[in-house]
Design a protein around this motif. Structure first.
Motif, PDB file in Angstrom:
ATOM      1  N   LEU A  57      45.881  36.974  33.352  1.00 13.46           N
ATOM      2  CA  LEU A  57      46.183  38.312  33.867  1.00 13.46           C
ATOM      3  C   LEU A  57      45.816  38.283  35.345  1.00 13.46           C
ATOM      4  O   LEU A  57      44.633  38.195  35.689  1.00 13.46           O
ATOM      5  CB  LEU A  57      45.357  39.377  33.118  1.00 13.46           C
ATOM      6  CG  LEU A  57      45.471  40.811  33.622  1.00 13.46           C
ATOM      7  CD1 LEU A  57      46.885  41.347  33.486  1.00 13.46           C
ATOM      8  CD2 LEU A  57      44.512  41.728  32.862  1.00 13.46           C
ATOM      9  N   VAL A  58      46.836  38.291  36.180  1.00 15.35           N
ATOM     10  CA  VAL A  58      46.568  38.115  37.615  1.00 15.35           C
ATOM     11  C   VAL A  58      47.055  39.310  38.420  1.00 15.35           C
ATOM     12  O   VAL A  58      47.893  40.097  37.965  1.00 15.35           O
ATOM     13  CB  VAL A  58      47.240  36.832  38.174  1.00 15.35           C
ATOM     14  CG1 VAL A  58      46.547  35.595  37.690  1.00 15.35           C
ATOM     15  CG2 VAL A  58      48.710  36.789  37.859  1.00 15.35           C
ATOM     16  N   GLY A  59      46.510  39.399  39.596  1.00 14.45           N
ATOM     17  CA  GLY A  59      46.910  40.477  40.496  1.00 14.45           C
ATOM     18  C   GLY A  59      45.991  40.467  41.696  1.00 14.45           C
ATOM     19  O   GLY A  59      44.855  39.992  41.611  1.00 14.45           O
ATOM     20  N   GLU A  60      46.505  41.013  42.786  1.00 12.67           N
ATOM     21  CA  GLU A  60      45.681  41.063  43.997  1.00 12.67           C
ATOM     22  C   GLU A  60      44.583  42.101  43.821  1.00 12.67           C
ATOM     23  O   GLU A  60      44.624  42.898  42.885  1.00 12.67           O
ATOM     24  CB  GLU A  60      46.563  41.454  45.190  1.00 12.67           C
ATOM     25  CG  GLU A  60      47.583  40.396  45.546  1.00 12.67           C
ATOM     26  CD  GLU A  60      48.569  40.890  46.597  1.00 12.67           C
ATOM     27  OE1 GLU A  60      48.424  42.043  47.045  1.00 12.67           O
ATOM     28  OE2 GLU A  60      49.460  40.119  46.933  1.00 12.67           O
ATOM     29  N   ASN A  61      43.651  42.108  44.765  1.00 18.33           N
ATOM     30  CA  ASN A  61      42.625  43.142  44.726  1.00 18.33           C
ATOM     31  C   ASN A  61      43.302  44.516  44.778  1.00 18.33           C
ATOM     32  O   ASN A  61      44.203  44.727  45.580  1.00 18.33           O
ATOM     33  CB  ASN A  61      41.670  42.999  45.927  1.00 18.33           C
ATOM     34  CG  ASN A  61      40.835  41.743  45.808  1.00 18.33           C
ATOM     35  OD1 ASN A  61      40.649  41.212  44.718  1.00 18.33           O
ATOM     36  ND2 ASN A  61      40.340  41.252  46.937  1.00 18.33           N
ATOM     37  N   GLY A  62      42.875  45.403  43.903  1.00 17.64           N
ATOM     38  CA  GLY A  62      43.445  46.747  43.896  1.00 17.64           C
ATOM     39  C   GLY A  62      44.678  46.872  43.013  1.00 17.64           C
ATOM     40  O   GLY A  62      45.273  47.948  42.925  1.00 17.64           O
ATOM     41  N   SER A  63      45.071  45.781  42.347  1.00 21.68           N
ATOM     42  CA  SER A  63      46.279  45.841  41.504  1.00 21.68           C
ATOM     43  C   SER A  63      46.012  46.548  40.175  1.00 21.68           C
ATOM     44  O   SER A  63      46.939  46.921  39.476  1.00 21.68           O
ATOM     45  CB  SER A  63      46.802  44.430  41.239  1.00 21.68           C
ATOM     46  OG  SER A  63      45.802  43.676  40.580  1.00 21.68           O
ATOM     47  N   GLY A  64      44.752  46.698  39.827  1.00 17.91           N
ATOM     48  CA  GLY A  64      44.400  47.414  38.596  1.00 17.91           C
ATOM     49  C   GLY A  64      43.953  46.508  37.463  1.00 17.91           C
ATOM     50  O   GLY A  64      43.701  46.967  36.355  1.00 17.91           O
ATOM     51  N   MET A  69      41.225  45.540  32.314  1.00 18.22           N
ATOM     52  CA  MET A  69      40.313  44.751  31.490  1.00 18.22           C
ATOM     53  C   MET A  69      39.230  45.642  30.879  1.00 18.22           C
ATOM     54  O   MET A  69      38.908  45.531  29.699  1.00 18.22           O
ATOM     55  CB  MET A  69      39.670  43.644  32.332  1.00 18.22           C
ATOM     56  CG  MET A  69      38.899  42.659  31.491  1.00 18.22           C
ATOM     57  SD  MET A  69      37.661  41.820  32.446  1.00 18.22           S
ATOM     58  CE  MET A  69      36.588  43.170  32.865  1.00 18.22           C
ATOM     59  N   LYS A  70      38.687  46.566  31.686  1.00 18.03           N
ATOM     60  CA  LYS A  70      37.650  47.470  31.170  1.00 18.03           C
ATOM     61  C   LYS A  70      38.204  48.346  30.050  1.00 18.03           C
ATOM     62  O   LYS A  70      37.505  48.642  29.086  1.00 18.03           O
ATOM     63  CB  LYS A  70      37.105  48.350  32.299  1.00 18.03           C
ATOM     64  CG  LYS A  70      36.145  47.588  33.213  1.00 18.03           C
ATOM     65  CD  LYS A  70      35.625  48.469  34.321  1.00 18.03           C
ATOM     66  CE  LYS A  70      34.681  47.655  35.208  1.00 18.03           C
ATOM     67  NZ  LYS A  70      34.275  48.375  36.403  1.00 18.03           N
ATOM     68  N   VAL A 201      41.214  36.789  33.311  1.00 12.50           N
ATOM     69  CA  VAL A 201      41.507  37.774  34.355  1.00 12.50           C
ATOM     70  C   VAL A 201      41.036  37.193  35.680  1.00 12.50           C
ATOM     71  O   VAL A 201      39.868  36.834  35.822  1.00 12.50           O
ATOM     72  CB  VAL A 201      40.769  39.101  34.059  1.00 12.50           C
ATOM     73  CG1 VAL A 201      41.090  40.136  35.126  1.00 12.50           C
ATOM     74  CG2 VAL A 201      41.135  39.622  32.682  1.00 12.50           C
ATOM     75  N   SER A 202      41.953  37.075  36.607  1.00 16.46           N
ATOM     76  CA  SER A 202      41.582  36.443  37.870  1.00 16.46           C
ATOM     77  C   SER A 202      42.484  36.934  38.995  1.00 16.46           C
ATOM     78  O   SER A 202      43.595  37.413  38.741  1.00 16.46           O
ATOM     79  CB  SER A 202      41.706  34.918  37.737  1.00 16.46           C
ATOM     80  OG  SER A 202      41.264  34.294  38.908  1.00 16.46           O
ATOM     81  N   HIS A 203      41.992  36.834  40.231  1.00 11.46           N
ATOM     82  CA  HIS A 203      42.860  37.258  41.331  1.00 11.46           C
ATOM     83  C   HIS A 203      43.829  36.141  41.720  1.00 11.46           C
ATOM     84  O   HIS A 203      44.794  36.354  42.410  1.00 11.46           O
ATOM     85  CB  HIS A 203      42.051  37.760  42.527  1.00 11.46           C
ATOM     86  CG  HIS A 203      41.150  36.727  43.122  1.00 11.46           C
ATOM     87  ND1 HIS A 203      39.960  36.372  42.537  1.00 11.46           N
ATOM     88  CD2 HIS A 203      41.268  35.989  44.229  1.00 11.46           C
ATOM     89  CE1 HIS A 203      39.387  35.449  43.281  1.00 11.46           C
ATOM     90  NE2 HIS A 203      40.150  35.191  44.311  1.00 11.46           N
ATOM     91  N   PHE A 204      43.553  34.923  41.261  1.00 13.16           N
ATOM     92  CA  PHE A 204      44.551  33.873  41.437  1.00 13.16           C
ATOM     93  C   PHE A 204      44.437  32.888  40.274  1.00 13.16           C
ATOM     94  O   PHE A 204      43.391  32.755  39.647  1.00 13.16           O
ATOM     95  CB  PHE A 204      44.377  33.154  42.780  1.00 13.16           C
ATOM     96  CG  PHE A 204      43.233  32.183  42.809  1.00 13.16           C
ATOM     97  CD1 PHE A 204      43.464  30.823  42.718  1.00 13.16           C
ATOM     98  CD2 PHE A 204      41.920  32.631  42.921  1.00 13.16           C
ATOM     99  CE1 PHE A 204      42.405  29.931  42.741  1.00 13.16           C
ATOM    100  CE2 PHE A 204      40.862  31.741  42.944  1.00 13.16           C
ATOM    101  CZ  PHE A 204      41.098  30.385  42.857  1.00 13.16           C
ATOM    102  N   ASP A 212      50.161  29.684  28.654  1.00  6.90           N
ATOM    103  CA  ASP A 212      51.342  29.983  27.858  1.00  6.90           C
ATOM    104  C   ASP A 212      52.072  31.185  28.432  1.00  6.90           C
ATOM    105  O   ASP A 212      53.268  31.374  28.193  1.00  6.90           O
ATOM    106  CB  ASP A 212      50.928  30.317  26.411  1.00  6.90           C
ATOM    107  CG  ASP A 212      50.222  29.153  25.767  1.00  6.90           C
ATOM    108  OD1 ASP A 212      50.781  28.050  25.793  1.00  6.90           O
ATOM    109  OD2 ASP A 212      49.087  29.343  25.280  1.00  6.90           O
ATOM    110  N   LYS A 213      51.324  32.003  29.130  1.00  5.28           N
ATOM    111  CA  LYS A 213      51.914  33.267  29.584  1.00  5.28           C
ATOM    112  C   LYS A 213      51.105  33.764  30.786  1.00  5.28           C
ATOM    113  O   LYS A 213      49.878  33.617  30.813  1.00  5.28           O
ATOM    114  CB  LYS A 213      51.799  34.253  28.410  1.00  5.28           C
ATOM    115  CG  LYS A 213      52.382  35.632  28.584  1.00  5.28           C
ATOM    116  CD  LYS A 213      52.114  36.418  27.279  1.00  5.28           C
ATOM    117  CE  LYS A 213      52.398  37.881  27.409  1.00  5.28           C
ATOM    118  NZ  LYS A 213      53.767  38.276  27.106  1.00  5.28           N
TER     119      LYS A 213
END
Lengths: 226, 238
Positions: A57-64, A69-70, A201-204, A212-213
């Motif tokens: 599950l990736v996304g830049e800072n502030g992507s949610g 995750m919480k 969950v990571s920013h990159f 797999d996904k």
């Protein structure tokens, strides 16, 4: 409204997704500010995770992604939408959240009780994890005396103690040395073979081929689900 | 009591006992307060408008020692465990079991500090009513213990929290207690005003008003209930 349901491991429908997130919305309101404003963080996130998969599950800072995750873990409630976890959930926070005056063995025993495991089960599983992640010689060491990397191994082991069906890892690589990083991937693949789904969950994301996904969040929505 | 609750109690007790500073303070603070400060307290009382004799001053210093030790220990213990408690609750522990464990550990620390203080008091002065003195010191310790736990919810820094406890203690000592004859404007509202009155009366054998017990218990409830609720609501993200 969010509903997070967790069913016991026995009697699981193996064809059913282990996690289903549907139309999750979340906004934060600044009420006390001179200029009240609404920050819409999640705008209808929808995705599902099959069993026995390794997902990023990736996304830049502030992507949610942290908020999402919480919500999945149950630390936060969504404004609307549903989250369903079918099975046992393991959560490994980014920073080790452990009592610093307990030894590794005592930490396992404590969390074993939290997961409602029998003492023999906890001991057997702890030995397995000590062996697997290679930190057995620290079993009687206090958490406060562990190096960052070893504390992170214990942190991860605690999340794995009850053999979860879905394991959520928040930025898991921080604090890992190369050897641990390699062992981590071996472990992840072995867990997948045992039908555990791992959500990282990571920013990159490095080494996309291992996954797999990939679920990419952008501006509060799933921009890419491959 | 379930074995799970026992396990959290043992974990919290280990957190306290395995910190050497706690044990050093336990052995150092009561003698320092009781033996070294009691005469000075009596003299200082006269300067700021009170009329505390040496015996009463000694009793008061024992009460303060136990209260502040319990308060500080409880604050640090709660502060260190806040996020871990949340993870334990998320892993499956009942929030009430975690709160009960914290309550029992605070009670144990209060009993420990009270025992040390009373033991030293008995070697230095005659006590007119020992049972009342023990109860007063225990009440003061529990009030400060609950306050320390509650404070950890709002103050997240070690240093800042210690300053707040010392500030409250100074107000308690110099404004609220028998040291200044409780003449301050808000004297009655300070945490150990009533336990201090009971403690001093128990030392010298003067009458103890029933309302002092009642108000002490009300104050304890006002600290302990929100502290318990705060533990129950803990989550790792907090």
């Amino acid at each position: 409204m969010t509903q997070t349901s967790r069913s016991p491991q026995s009697g699981l429908d193996l064809e059913r997704p282990v996690l289903e997130v549907r139309e999750v919305h979340k906004a934060f309101r600044k009420r006390l500010s001179i200029h009240p404003r609404v920050n819409q963080v999640l705008r209808g996130v929808t995705f599902s995770l099959p069993r026995a998969s390794l997902v990023g599950l990736v996304g830049e800072n502030g992507s949610g992604k942290s908020v999402l995750m919480k919500i999945i873990v149950g630390l936060m409630t969504a404004d609307s939408g549903t989250v369903e976890v079918d099975g046992r959930l393991g959560y490994c926070p980014q920073v080790p959240l452990l009592y610093d005056k307990l030894t590794c063995e005592e930490t396992f025993r404590l969390f074993g009780h939290a997961y409602a495991l029998r003492d023999e089960e906890t001991e057997a599983r702890a030995s397995e994890l000590f062996e697997l992640l290679g930190f057995g010689r620290f079993r009687s060491e206090l958490v406060e005396n562990l190096s960052g990397g070893t504390a992170q191994k214990l942190n991860l082991s605690v999340a794995l103690l009850h053999k979860p069906d879905l394991l959520l890892l928040d930025e898991p690589y921080s604090g890992f040395d190369w050897e641990t990083y390699v062992k981590f991937w071996e472990l992840a693949e072995s867990l997948r073979e045992q039908r555990t789904t791992i959500l990282i969950v990571s920013h990159f994301i490095e080494e996309r081929s291992r996954f797999d996904k990939i679920v990419q969040l952008r501006d509060g929505v799933v921009a890419e689900d491959t | 009591m379930s074995t799970a609750t026992q396990e959290v109690i043992v974990a919290n007790a280990r957190q306290y006992v395995r910190e050497p500073v706690n044990l050093v303070l336990l052995l150092l603070i009561p003698p320092l307060f009781i033996i070294a400060m009691s005469r000075a307290i009596s003299t200082f009382s006269n300067v700021i408008g009170g009329n505390l004799g040496e015996r009463a001053g000694t009793g008061l210093s024992g009460l303060w020692a136990a209260a502040i030790l319990t308060g500080v220990a409880s604050f640090f213990l709660s502060l260190a465990s806040t996020r871990v408690d949340g993870r334990l609750i998320l892993a499956g522990f009942r929030p009430a079991a975690v709160a009960a464990a914290h309550g029992l550990v605070t009670l144990t620390i209060a009993v420990l500090t009270t025992t040390v203080s009373v033991a030293i008091l008995l070697t230095t002065q005659d006590v007119a009513r020992l049972e009342a003195l023990v109860a007063a010191i225990l009440l003061a310790s529990l009030i400060y213990g609950s306050m320390g736990s509650l404070l950890s919810v709002y103050v997240r820094g070690d240093l800042e929290g210690s300053f707040v406890i010392i500030l409250i203690f100074m107000l308690d000592a110099f404004v609220g207690g028998p040291l200044a004859a409780g003449k301050g404007v808000f004297a009655d509202l300070l945490p150990v005003h009533y336990p201090s009155e009971i403690g001093v009366a128990a030392m010298v054998g003067s009458p103890i008003e029933g309302s002092w017990w009642l108000w002490s218990l009300v104050y304890l409830g006002a600290m302990a209930v929100p502290a318990t609720v705060a533990v129950i609501r803990r989550r790792p993200g907090q």
